[in-house]
Structures are given as structure tokens and as C-alpha cells.
Design a protein around this motif. Structure first.
Motif, PDB file in Angstrom:
ATOM      1  N   MET A   1       0.780  -1.257  -0.006  1.00 61.74           N
ATOM      2  CA  MET A   1       0.068   0.058  -0.141  1.00 61.74           C
ATOM      3  C   MET A   1       0.879   1.065   0.190  1.00 61.74           C
ATOM      4  SD  MET A   1      -3.348   0.774   0.174  1.00 61.74           S
ATOM      5  CE  MET A   1      -3.644  -1.054   0.367  1.00 61.74           C
ATOM      6  N   SER A   2       0.575   2.106  -0.772  1.00 62.27           N
ATOM      7  CA  SER A   2       1.469   3.499  -0.928  1.00 62.27           C
ATOM      8  C   SER A   2       1.126   4.068   0.435  1.00 62.27           C
ATOM      9  CB  SER A   2       0.950   4.125  -2.119  1.00 62.27           C
ATOM     10  OG  SER A   2      -0.146   4.716  -2.284  1.00 62.27           O
ATOM     11  N   HIS A   3       2.041   5.214   0.588  1.00 66.39           N
ATOM     12  CA  HIS A   3       1.766   6.371   1.427  1.00 66.39           C
ATOM     13  C   HIS A   3       0.907   7.191   1.372  1.00 66.39           C
ATOM     14  CE1 HIS A   3       4.978   4.599   3.841  1.00 66.39           C
ATOM     15  NE2 HIS A   3       5.718   4.625   3.047  1.00 66.39           N
ATOM     16  N   ASP A   4       0.181   7.318   0.002  1.00 64.79           N
ATOM     17  CA  ASP A   4      -0.822   8.284  -0.276  1.00 64.79           C
ATOM     18  C   ASP A   4      -2.159   7.845  -0.679  1.00 64.79           C
ATOM     19  OD1 ASP A   4      -0.589   6.991  -2.543  1.00 64.79           O
ATOM     20  OD2 ASP A   4       0.147   8.654  -3.671  1.00 64.79           O
ATOM     21  N   GLU A   5      -2.508   6.851   0.387  1.00 60.26           N
ATOM     22  CA  GLU A   5      -3.832   6.559   0.132  1.00 60.26           C
ATOM     23  C   GLU A   5      -4.918   7.573   0.866  1.00 60.26           C
ATOM     24  OE1 GLU A   5      -7.270   3.087   1.426  1.00 60.26           O
ATOM     25  OE2 GLU A   5      -5.251   2.821   2.267  1.00 60.26           O
ATOM     26  N   ARG A   6      -5.798   7.844   0.281  1.00 59.24           N
ATOM     27  CA  ARG A   6      -6.839   8.838   0.894  1.00 59.24           C
ATOM     28  C   ARG A   6      -7.966   8.105   1.444  1.00 59.24           C
ATOM     29  NH1 ARG A   6      -5.771  14.443  -2.791  1.00 59.24           N
ATOM     30  NH2 ARG A   6      -3.912  14.911  -1.853  1.00 59.24           N
ATOM     31  N   THR A   7      -8.503   8.705   2.493  1.00 59.45           N
ATOM     32  CA  THR A   7      -9.843   8.162   2.966  1.00 59.45           C
ATOM     33  C   THR A   7     -10.612   9.296   3.620  1.00 59.45           C
ATOM     34  OG1 THR A   7     -10.736   6.397   4.588  1.00 59.45           O
ATOM     35  CG2 THR A   7      -9.117   7.919   5.642  1.00 59.45           C
ATOM     36  N   PHE A   8     -12.296   8.885   3.384  1.00 58.33           N
ATOM     37  CA  PHE A   8     -13.022  10.165   3.918  1.00 58.33           C
ATOM     38  C   PHE A   8     -13.445   9.541   5.324  1.00 58.33           C
ATOM     39  CE2 PHE A   8     -17.550  11.327   4.374  1.00 58.33           C
ATOM     40  CZ  PHE A   8     -17.370  12.613   4.219  1.00 58.33           C
ATOM     41  N   VAL A   9     -13.624  10.574   6.190  1.00 67.03           N
ATOM     42  CA  VAL A   9     -13.849  10.392   7.553  1.00 67.03           C
ATOM     43  C   VAL A   9     -15.059  11.737   7.837  1.00 67.03           C
ATOM     44  CG1 VAL A   9     -13.101  10.341   9.924  1.00 67.03           C
ATOM     45  CG2 VAL A   9     -11.814   9.361   8.079  1.00 67.03           C
ATOM     46  N   MET A  10     -15.927  11.588   8.648  1.00 64.20           N
ATOM     47  CA  MET A  10     -16.931  12.572   8.937  1.00 64.20           C
ATOM     48  C   MET A  10     -17.130  12.545  10.541  1.00 64.20           C
ATOM     49  SD  MET A  10     -20.873  13.641   7.865  1.00 64.20           S
ATOM     50  CE  MET A  10     -20.852  11.907   6.965  1.00 64.20           C
ATOM     51  N   ALA A  11     -16.911  13.436  11.378  1.00 60.78           N
ATOM     52  CA  ALA A  11     -17.485  13.694  12.491  1.00 60.78           C
ATOM     53  C   ALA A  11     -19.052  14.100  12.562  1.00 60.78           C
ATOM     54  CB  ALA A  11     -16.706  14.868  13.264  1.00 60.78           C
ATOM     55  N   LYS A  12     -19.776  13.075  12.920  1.00 57.53           N
ATOM     56  CA  LYS A  12     -21.260  13.335  12.791  1.00 57.53           C
ATOM     57  C   LYS A  12     -21.761  14.336  13.718  1.00 57.53           C
ATOM     58  CE  LYS A  12     -21.975   8.637  11.453  1.00 57.53           C
ATOM     59  NZ  LYS A  12     -22.628   7.185  11.776  1.00 57.53           N
ATOM     60  N   PRO A  13     -23.127  14.736  13.635  1.00 54.03           N
ATOM     61  CA  PRO A  13     -23.767  15.679  14.347  1.00 54.03           C
ATOM     62  C   PRO A  13     -23.636  15.724  16.064  1.00 54.03           C
ATOM     63  CG  PRO A  13     -25.212  15.390  12.484  1.00 54.03           C
ATOM     64  CD  PRO A  13     -24.001  14.273  12.437  1.00 54.03           C
ATOM     65  N   ASP A  14     -23.694  14.287  16.337  1.00 54.91           N
ATOM     66  CA  ASP A  14     -23.530  14.033  17.825  1.00 54.91           C
ATOM     67  C   ASP A  14     -22.010  14.583  18.275  1.00 54.91           C
ATOM     68  OD1 ASP A  14     -22.684  11.670  16.231  1.00 54.91           O
ATOM     69  OD2 ASP A  14     -22.954  10.588  18.064  1.00 54.91           O
ATOM     70  N   ALA A  15     -21.140  14.053  17.502  1.00 52.08           N
ATOM     71  CA  ALA A  15     -19.660  14.403  18.057  1.00 52.08           C
ATOM     72  C   ALA A  15     -19.623  16.177  17.969  1.00 52.08           C
ATOM     73  CB  ALA A  15     -18.609  13.920  16.708  1.00 52.08           C
ATOM     74  N   VAL A  16     -19.795  16.696  16.889  1.00 45.48           N
ATOM     75  CA  VAL A  16     -20.037  18.091  16.886  1.00 45.48           C
ATOM     76  C   VAL A  16     -20.703  18.694  18.063  1.00 45.48           C
ATOM     77  CG1 VAL A  16     -20.696  20.211  15.739  1.00 45.48           C
ATOM     78  CG2 VAL A  16     -19.922  18.238  14.181  1.00 45.48           C
ATOM     79  N   GLN A  17     -21.889  18.533  18.341  1.00 50.01           N
ATOM     80  CA  GLN A  17     -22.689  18.899  19.570  1.00 50.01           C
ATOM     81  C   GLN A  17     -22.029  18.512  20.849  1.00 50.01           C
ATOM     82  OE1 GLN A  17     -25.247  20.664  19.593  1.00 50.01           O
ATOM     83  NE2 GLN A  17     -25.747  20.550  17.235  1.00 50.01           N
ATOM     84  N   ARG A  18     -21.250  17.343  20.998  1.00 49.80           N
ATOM     85  CA  ARG A  18     -20.565  17.167  22.198  1.00 49.80           C
ATOM     86  C   ARG A  18     -19.041  17.596  22.086  1.00 49.80           C
ATOM     87  NH1 ARG A  18     -20.712  11.113  22.856  1.00 49.80           N
ATOM     88  NH2 ARG A  18     -19.491  11.647  24.922  1.00 49.80           N
ATOM     89  N   GLY A  19     -18.761  18.614  21.216  1.00 51.80           N
ATOM     90  CA  GLY A  19     -17.571  19.044  21.246  1.00 51.80           C
ATOM     91  C   GLY A  19     -16.088  18.075  20.943  1.00 51.80           C
TER      92      GLY A  19
END
Length: 154
Positions: A1-19
Motif C-alpha cells: 500500500m502506498s503512503h498516499d491512500e486517501r480516506t473520507f471521515v466525518m465527525a457526525k452531528p453528535d460529535a459536533v454537539q458534544r465538542g
């Protein structure tokens, strides 16, 4: 695997609301992955339907859409060696009650519905590219060299 694999991640509304955006970012950075895009945003119903399209028609689909559109999210793209698999391990089991201590969901989550974080599925070929393209334009993805990379990978 190369060092430049990209992946999508999302902090969901509950993570945002909880800081917990900072905590989530910190854990992924601590693993040695590099942030190449980030966007604080609200997901509208159309984007939610596209994002969760594979679940359309399932009993929990409407709840997913309602939850993900209920407040702001922090969408991100991370880069690194085997990035998708690394993020999945950091996240922990989908149901936070089953997630191992030391994982984001195991330490911070409480149940299946409020599980704080979404990450592309490493077993779904094309998931990363599809999700990155849904949330980011090409010019929003930054190529940059992190000096610490020589201390992360052999």
C-alpha cells in the motif's frame, strides 16, 4: 500500500454537539495520518440520500437521513499508509456498546445511533473516492509535505 491512500471521515452531528471534533482529529493525527481536507458544513437531504444511497429502502434509512441532517458535521479527508483500514480500527465497532476501549467509539460513544464518526469502508472498493467526490472538489484536497512523515513511516 502506498503512503498516499486517501480516506473520507466525518465527525457526525453528535460529535459536533458534544465538542469532540478536536479529540477525533487529534486521535487520527496521533496515528500519523495527514489531514488533506476539512469542511465544517450542514448536510442537506439530497446529499444525505446520495451518501447513504446503498441503505435506501431499509427500515433504518429515514432515521439515518434525519440524524445526519440534524446539525453540522465536520467532513475530512485523511492521507497515509493504509489510511482507510487505520481509521476503521481507530473508530471501533459501529455499535459503540461493542467497541473496544481505546477506540473513538469505545471511549466516547454510547450506542448505535449516536456513534460519533463515519469512515469509508475499506472492504467497499471505490467507497473512498465516491465519498470524497461527494463532499469535496478537487481543489479542496491539498497536497503538502509534512516534515514529521519521516518519523511516522520507515
Amino acid at each position: 500500500m502506498s503512503h498516499d491512500e486517501r480516506t473520507f471521515v466525518m465527525a457526525k452531528p453528535d460529535a459536533v454537539q458534544r465538542g469532540l471534533i478536536g479529540e477525533i482529529v487529534s486521535r487520527i493525527e496521533g496515528k500519523g495520518l495527514k489531514l488533506v481536507a476539512g469542511k465544517f458544513m450542514r448536510i442537506d437531504e439530497e446529499l444525505a440520500h446520495e451518501h447513504y444511497g446503498e441503505h435506501e429502502g431499509k427500515p433504518f434509512f429515514d432515521g439515518l437521513v434525519e440524524f445526519i441532517t440534524s446539525g453540522p458535521v465536520f467532513a475530512m479527508v485523511w492521507e497515509g499508509d493504509d489510511a482507510t483500514r487505520q481509521v476503521r480500527r481507530l473508530m471501533g465497532a459501529t455499535d459503540a456498546r461493542d467497541a473496544q476501549p481505546g477506540t473513538i467509539r469505545g471511549d466516547l460513544g454510547n450506542d448505535l445511533g449516536h456513534n460519533l464518526i463515519h469512515g469509508s469502508d475499506h472492504e467497499d472498493e471505490g467507497a473512498n473516492e465516491r465519498e470524497i467526490d461527494l463532499f469535496f472538489d478537487d481543489e479542496e484536497l491539498l497536497d503538502w509535505d509534512r516534515d514529521a512523515s519521516t518519523w511516522v513511516y520507515e
